[in-house]
Design a protein around this motif. Structure first.
Motif, PDB file in Angstrom:
ATOM      1  N   SER A 133      36.224  89.639 134.149  1.00  0.00           N
ATOM      2  CA  SER A 133      36.985  89.834 135.378  1.00  0.00           C
ATOM      3  C   SER A 133      37.963  88.673 135.558  1.00  0.00           C
ATOM      4  N   THR A 135      40.712  88.242 137.097  1.00  0.00           N
ATOM      5  CA  THR A 135      41.327  87.990 138.404  1.00  0.00           C
ATOM      6  C   THR A 135      40.335  87.425 139.421  1.00  0.00           C
ATOM      7  N   LYS A 136      39.041  87.511 139.120  1.00  0.00           N
ATOM      8  CA  LYS A 136      38.012  87.134 140.088  1.00  0.00           C
ATOM      9  C   LYS A 136      38.145  85.695 140.554  1.00  0.00           C
ATOM     10  N   ASN A 215      41.587  94.333 140.435  1.00  0.00           N
ATOM     11  CA  ASN A 215      40.589  94.043 139.415  1.00  0.00           C
ATOM     12  C   ASN A 215      41.292  93.885 138.062  1.00  0.00           C
ATOM     13  N   ARG A 216      40.541  93.802 137.001  1.00  0.00           N
ATOM     14  CA  ARG A 216      41.124  93.504 135.698  1.00  0.00           C
ATOM     15  C   ARG A 216      42.094  94.588 135.222  1.00  0.00           C
ATOM     16  N   PHE A 221      39.059  96.786 143.710  1.00  0.00           N
ATOM     17  CA  PHE A 221      37.656  96.443 143.519  1.00  0.00           C
ATOM     18  C   PHE A 221      36.780  97.407 144.311  1.00  0.00           C
ATOM     19  N   SER A 222      35.533  97.558 143.885  1.00  0.00           N
ATOM     20  CA  SER A 222      34.593  98.416 144.598  1.00  0.00           C
ATOM     21  C   SER A 222      34.225  97.784 145.939  1.00  0.00           C
ATOM     22  N   ALA A 225      31.743  94.830 145.914  1.00  0.00           N
ATOM     23  CA  ALA A 225      32.064  93.570 145.232  1.00  0.00           C
ATOM     24  C   ALA A 225      31.941  92.341 146.133  1.00  0.00           C
TER      25      ALA A 225
END
Length: 327
Positions: A133, A135-136, A215-216, A221-222, A225
């Motif tokens: 991930s 971007t996280k 997200n990637r 994102f869910s 998350a």
């Protein structure tokens, strides 16, 4: 005929039910996800069922061990509605009784202290890059600061489009929030600087992205998350071990924002009666009672505030919220 989005013999009815809900104006995103999980369970464990049966419902109710009643209620409600829909269409179905899972429990808000906030933000700033991930490392520190500084719901922040965040004016256009009432939120200078620095990095990684927090793959994102991220960084902290009562949640950043803002007005000697309706508008509440509920259990000065706010005409609130949404 089975719908390609589902696996069980209930597929056509589930698809028609979800379509009906959306045709009525409901987004029906989370509930549709729950029904997809129910459909998958029925396909695996009750492959011959053509209606909602008691056996399938009993299995669904016991699917998660030690589940909080509120979470169970979220899973039960869409299945109960589906059964009622199918029964009305002439397909006898088992409807989970209304007394299950029992009365919904109310959470007591946790208001983060300055020390807890400092420890948590220091922890998320250490979020390193991840191959799974990429971007996280940039999303997590920015998103949680937005939740606290802007009083937003995590679902609202996750659904922000890049085009809905004006980094020149510091304006955020919030869409699809509770009650389907859009609103405009303005960032403070510090939050705006954080968002500008974040955007410069993410735009370099995913040019022309649609979500503000991608997200990637460049998608959204869910919904779960932020909860995973929160516990990843909060739970190991010494401050977390010292908390008594209900454990903090992601939504408590929003509670903390509201209480901090109101406390500051009281400390500054501001006219709280005049400012309080604007706090309701800022938070996206449709009426005073919603904002009152947010603060009742947490603000030590609430009895005095309640006395001062009692004469306020609730008709002021829709006008304030409407202007906020249009501005």
């Amino acid at each position: 005929m089975r719908d390609e989005n589902y696996e069980s013999k209930l597929s056509a009815d589930i698809a028609a039910f979800v379509a009906q809900k959306r045709a009525c104006g409901y987004p029906y995103v989370e509930s549709a996800t729950i029904l997809r999980r129910f459909d998958r369970m029925v396909a695996e464990r009750f492959p011959d069922d053509e209606t909602v049966t008691k056996g399938a419902c009993d299995a669904w109710l016991s699917l998660v061990a030690d589940e909080h009643p509120n979470e169970l209620m979220r899973r039960v409600s869409p299945v109960r509605q589906l059964a009622k829909y199918m029964a009305a269409a002439g397909k006898p179905s088992y409807v989970i009784p209304p007394g299950i899972p029992g009365k919904r429990l109310k959470y007591q808000a946790h208001i983060f202290t300055r020390e807890e906030l400092s420890a948590f933000f220091a922890a998320i700033d250490s979020c390193g890059p991840s191959a799974c991930s990429p971007t996280k490392a940039y999303v997590v520190p920015t998103l949680f600061r937005m939740l606290y500084c802007c009083g937003m719901r995590s679902s609202e922040a996750l659904l922000l489009g890049a085009s809905g965040v004006d980094l020149e004016a510091g304006r955020i256009d919030v869409k699809g929030c509770k009650g389907w009432r859009g609103r405009t939120v303005y960032m403070g200078d510090d939050m705006l600087r954080v968002c500008r620095a974040y955007d410069a990095v993410i735009e370099g990684m995913l040019p022309g992205r649609v979500p503000f927090f991608p997200n990637r793959e460049g998608g959204f994102f869910s919904k779960s998350a932020p909860n995973r991220w929160f516990h990843q960084f909060w739970d190991p902290l010494p401050e977390a071990a010292r908390v008594k009562g209900n454990p903090p949640r992601v939504h408590d950043f929003r509670h903390t924002h509201a209480v901090t803002r109101l406390n500051r007005w009281v400390e500054e000697g501001a006219d709280v009666e005049a400012m309080y309706p604007y706090l309701s508008g800022f938070l996206g509440h449709a009426n005073f009672a919603d904002t009152s509920y947010y603060l009742k259990m947490s603000a030590s000065f609430y009895p005095e505030l309640d006395r001062r706010m009692a004469p306020v005409n609730s008709l002021v609130l829709p006008e304030v919220v409407r202007h906020g949404a249009e501005g």
